[in-house]
Design an enzyme around this catalytic site. Sequence first.
Site, PDB file in Angstrom:
ATOM      1  N   SER A 124       6.984   4.294 -10.950  1.00 31.08           N
ATOM      2  CA  SER A 124       7.373   5.240  -9.908  1.00 31.08           C
ATOM      3  C   SER A 124       8.491   4.652  -9.037  1.00 31.08           C
ATOM      4  CB  SER A 124       6.134   5.628  -9.088  1.00 31.08           C
ATOM      5  OG  SER A 124       6.391   6.738  -8.256  1.00 31.08           O
ATOM      6  N   ASP A 178       3.932  15.407 -15.025  1.00 30.88           N
ATOM      7  CA  ASP A 178       4.073  14.635 -13.785  1.00 30.88           C
ATOM      8  C   ASP A 178       4.608  15.559 -12.698  1.00 30.88           C
ATOM      9  OD1 ASP A 178       4.783  12.905 -11.707  1.00 30.88           O
ATOM     10  OD2 ASP A 178       5.398  11.313 -13.075  1.00 30.88           O
ATOM     11  N   HIS A 209       1.213  11.723 -13.338  1.00 30.43           N
ATOM     12  CA  HIS A 209       1.886  10.555 -12.755  1.00 30.43           C
ATOM     13  C   HIS A 209       0.951   9.367 -12.915  1.00 30.43           C
ATOM     14  CE1 HIS A 209       5.149   8.907 -10.434  1.00 30.43           C
ATOM     15  NE2 HIS A 209       4.334   8.424  -9.507  1.00 30.43           N
TER      16      HIS A 209
END
Length: 228
Positions: A124, A178, A209
């Site tokens: 991320s 996601d 995610h």
Amino acid sequence: MTAIPSNLIPAIERETGTNPTHTILWMHGLGADGSDFVPFVEELELPPALHIRFLFPHAPTRPVSINRGMVMRAWYDFDIVDTGIGLHENVASLHASQRAIEALIANEKQRGVKPENIVLGGFSQGGAMALQTGLRYPEKLAGIIALSSYLPVPRMLAVEAHPANFSTPVFMAHGEIDHSIPMMFAEASRKQLRESGYIVEWHEYRMAHAVCQEEIADISKWLRRVLA
């Protein structure tokens, strides 16, 4: 194992053998900390002949605009732009974290690990930092991993990228569902990198995610190649 100097950002260390010759420097995602990916060390099942130092640094705490100013661990501040189709990063905080990661790389060099044996990776926001730092670093690195992530300040890449890492392999992977960092952001980053001449290995997984076992297996295969 020697302690990380106090002038560097704190990090968790794990070594897979004595006198490590390789380093994997891994950045966590927004709101997490370095401990988030420590299980990676065993899950990757890398060959025992590879003596690797894993570094899991902790991002500083700061207010984060996308979370209404809540203070949390974050590599940089960012928000959704007004149009709702992109992200806007606070460049000052982005560059500050870039310098902090570069300082960790410099420390690894002092400990005897060559930059060409160092991989930058992250999940991320941490993956964004791996791309931000790795593509601009002035010495050749072994590779860059960006999971569920994207290329920050894409307009600046052509100006700031260093040719030393033009041929450095990049591993990018993303979840098809996601909703935290939509696939289109990662796809746009992949497209820009490839059009700029970078070698990008791309993977998609049926997940949100997150990180899945199939992805970990693919990362392990990729690392075995770039660290060989």
